[in-house]
Design a protein around this motif. Structure first.
Motif, PDB file in Angstrom:
ATOM      1  N   MET A 156       0.811  -1.216   0.000  1.00 20.07           N
ATOM      2  CA  MET A 156       0.000   0.000   0.000  1.00 20.07           C
ATOM      3  C   MET A 156       0.848   1.273   0.000  1.00 20.07           C
ATOM      4  N   GLU A 157       2.079   1.186  -0.497  1.00 19.49           N
ATOM      5  CA  GLU A 157       2.949   2.357  -0.465  1.00 19.49           C
ATOM      6  C   GLU A 157       2.415   3.516  -1.312  1.00 19.49           C
ATOM      7  N   GLY A 158       1.499   3.249  -2.217  1.00 18.59           N
ATOM      8  CA  GLY A 158       0.893   4.300  -3.033  1.00 18.59           C
ATOM      9  C   GLY A 158      -0.331   4.930  -2.401  1.00 18.59           C
ATOM     10  N   VAL A 159      -0.579   4.584  -1.133  1.00 21.41           N
ATOM     11  CA  VAL A 159      -1.763   5.088  -0.419  1.00 21.41           C
ATOM     12  C   VAL A 159      -1.337   5.700   0.915  1.00 21.41           C
ATOM     13  N   THR A 160      -1.839   6.898   1.198  1.00 17.88           N
ATOM     14  CA  THR A 160      -1.623   7.508   2.506  1.00 17.88           C
ATOM     15  C   THR A 160      -2.891   7.315   3.329  1.00 17.88           C
ATOM     16  N   PRO A 161      -2.805   6.561   4.432  1.00 14.67           N
ATOM     17  CA  PRO A 161      -4.006   6.316   5.244  1.00 14.67           C
ATOM     18  C   PRO A 161      -4.218   7.395   6.317  1.00 14.67           C
ATOM     19  N   TYR A 162      -5.458   7.825   6.439  1.00 14.61           N
ATOM     20  CA  TYR A 162      -5.873   8.774   7.483  1.00 14.61           C
ATOM     21  C   TYR A 162      -6.907   8.095   8.368  1.00 14.61           C
ATOM     22  N   TYR A 163      -6.873   8.438   9.638  1.00 17.75           N
ATOM     23  CA  TYR A 163      -7.789   7.901  10.643  1.00 17.75           C
ATOM     24  C   TYR A 163      -8.601   9.053  11.221  1.00 17.75           C
ATOM     25  N   LEU A 164      -9.914   8.893  11.247  1.00 14.44           N
ATOM     26  CA  LEU A 164     -10.791   9.905  11.835  1.00 14.44           C
ATOM     27  C   LEU A 164     -11.569   9.296  12.994  1.00 14.44           C
ATOM     28  N   ASP A 165     -11.352   9.828  14.187  1.00 15.26           N
ATOM     29  CA  ASP A 165     -12.154   9.470  15.360  1.00 15.26           C
ATOM     30  C   ASP A 165     -13.399  10.338  15.274  1.00 15.26           C
ATOM     31  N   LEU A 166     -14.485   9.768  14.744  1.00 13.35           N
ATOM     32  CA  LEU A 166     -15.638  10.627  14.474  1.00 13.35           C
ATOM     33  C   LEU A 166     -16.446  10.967  15.719  1.00 13.35           C
ATOM     34  N   ILE A 167     -16.184  10.335  16.842  1.00 11.09           N
ATOM     35  CA  ILE A 167     -16.824  10.757  18.091  1.00 11.09           C
ATOM     36  C   ILE A 167     -16.223  12.092  18.535  1.00 11.09           C
ATOM     37  N   ARG A 168     -14.909  12.201  18.456  1.00  8.11           N
ATOM     38  CA  ARG A 168     -14.234  13.433  18.863  1.00  8.11           C
ATOM     39  C   ARG A 168     -14.328  14.527  17.801  1.00  8.11           C
ATOM     40  N   PHE A 169     -14.404  14.134  16.529  1.00 12.18           N
ATOM     41  CA  PHE A 169     -14.344  15.108  15.442  1.00 12.18           C
ATOM     42  C   PHE A 169     -15.518  14.925  14.482  1.00 12.18           C
ATOM     43  N   ARG A 170     -16.716  14.957  15.008  1.00 12.91           N
ATOM     44  CA  ARG A 170     -17.918  14.739  14.189  1.00 12.91           C
ATOM     45  C   ARG A 170     -18.051  15.784  13.085  1.00 12.91           C
ATOM     46  N   GLU A 171     -17.611  17.005  13.342  1.00 11.12           N
ATOM     47  CA  GLU A 171     -17.731  18.058  12.330  1.00 11.12           C
ATOM     48  C   GLU A 171     -16.908  17.721  11.087  1.00 11.12           C
ATOM     49  N   ILE A 172     -15.806  17.000  11.255  1.00  8.75           N
ATOM     50  CA  ILE A 172     -15.002  16.590  10.102  1.00  8.75           C
ATOM     51  C   ILE A 172     -15.770  15.540   9.297  1.00  8.75           C
ATOM     52  N   SER A 173     -16.402  14.618   9.989  1.00  7.88           N
ATOM     53  CA  SER A 173     -17.215  13.605   9.308  1.00  7.88           C
ATOM     54  C   SER A 173     -18.330  14.260   8.501  1.00  7.88           C
ATOM     55  N   ASN A 174     -18.976  15.258   9.082  1.00 15.48           N
ATOM     56  CA  ASN A 174     -20.032  15.989   8.365  1.00 15.48           C
ATOM     57  C   ASN A 174     -19.477  16.672   7.119  1.00 15.48           C
ATOM     58  N   LYS A 175     -18.286  17.224   7.234  1.00 13.65           N
ATOM     59  CA  LYS A 175     -17.650  17.906   6.098  1.00 13.65           C
ATOM     60  C   LYS A 175     -17.267  16.901   4.999  1.00 13.65           C
ATOM     61  N   ILE A 176     -16.885  15.697   5.397  1.00 14.36           N
ATOM     62  CA  ILE A 176     -16.569  14.641   4.421  1.00 14.36           C
ATOM     63  C   ILE A 176     -17.793  14.323   3.567  1.00 14.36           C
ATOM     64  N   VAL A 177     -18.965  14.281   4.196  1.00 16.04           N
ATOM     65  CA  VAL A 177     -20.216  14.040   3.466  1.00 16.04           C
ATOM     66  C   VAL A 177     -20.385  15.091   2.377  1.00 16.04           C
ATOM     67  N   GLU A 178     -20.168  16.353   2.730  1.00 15.21           N
ATOM     68  CA  GLU A 178     -20.301  17.454   1.764  1.00 15.21           C
ATOM     69  C   GLU A 178     -19.229  17.414   0.687  1.00 15.21           C
ATOM     70  N   GLU A 179     -17.980  17.295   1.106  1.00 17.35           N
ATOM     71  CA  GLU A 179     -16.843  17.395   0.180  1.00 17.35           C
ATOM     72  C   GLU A 179     -16.773  16.246  -0.824  1.00 17.35           C
ATOM     73  N   PHE A 180     -17.116  15.034  -0.375  1.00 12.78           N
ATOM     74  CA  PHE A 180     -16.922  13.861  -1.231  1.00 12.78           C
ATOM     75  C   PHE A 180     -18.233  13.218  -1.675  1.00 12.78           C
TER      76      PHE A 180
END
Length: 165
Positions: free
Chosen positions: A104-128
């Protein structure tokens, strides 16, 4: 040290109640973090530190723009994890046990703790333009979500296949 032993016992005998145990013990919340692998503790710095994989922690909505830019040269995987959900813990554990840095060297993995950062999860819905699920993986290429799956559909081999496409 007794508090830590109490938490470890809670993890082994009542995994669904881990969050409740942590809430009632402020010392543990302020000094330790749990990363869904039963024996994988490390000091808490205000950000989840995942020590078994080379994940980037997604902690600010502004990082989504950085992810879009990065995805022009390298695919990005976002793993949205609910730290309160046993299905999410299982999907995360399966993915990290299967993850192979060389494959998987061609992939950068990101981890989202959506309990702590729910606003980021909401933004992901909009952005993607994907419906919110938890747990959920999204593969981002050229600023767009080219693959996503959730719950028991999260599968390393499928992610590997899609990231090679």
């Amino acid at each position: 040290m007794a508090s830590i032993k109490l938490l470890v016992l809670a993890i082994f005998f009542e995994p669904k109640n881990i969050f409740g145990c942590m809430i009632h013990d402020e010392i543990l919340i302020n000094s330790w973090s749990y990363s869904s692998s039963f024996l994988n503790f490390e000091p808490y710095n205000g950000i989840n530190k995942l020590i078994e994989m080379n994940w980037e922690s997604l902690t600010k909505t502004e990082e989504l723009e950085e992810i879009k830019k990065l995805s022009a040269n390298k695919k990005v995987l976002i793993f949205k994890h609910s730290t309160r959900c046993s299905v999410s813990a299982m999907a995360y554990d399966r993915l990290k046990r299967s993850w192979n840095e060389k494959e998987m060297e061609g992939v950068t993995p990101y981890y989202l703790d959506l309990i702590r950062f729910r606003e980021i999860s909401n933004k992901i819905v909009e952005e993607f333009d994907v419906e919110h699920q938890s747990p959920q993986v999204l593969l981002i290429e050229d600023g767009k979500c080219v693959f996503h799956d959730s719950h028991f559909g999260i599968n390393y081999q499928e992610i590997k296949k899609m990231s090679a496409a």
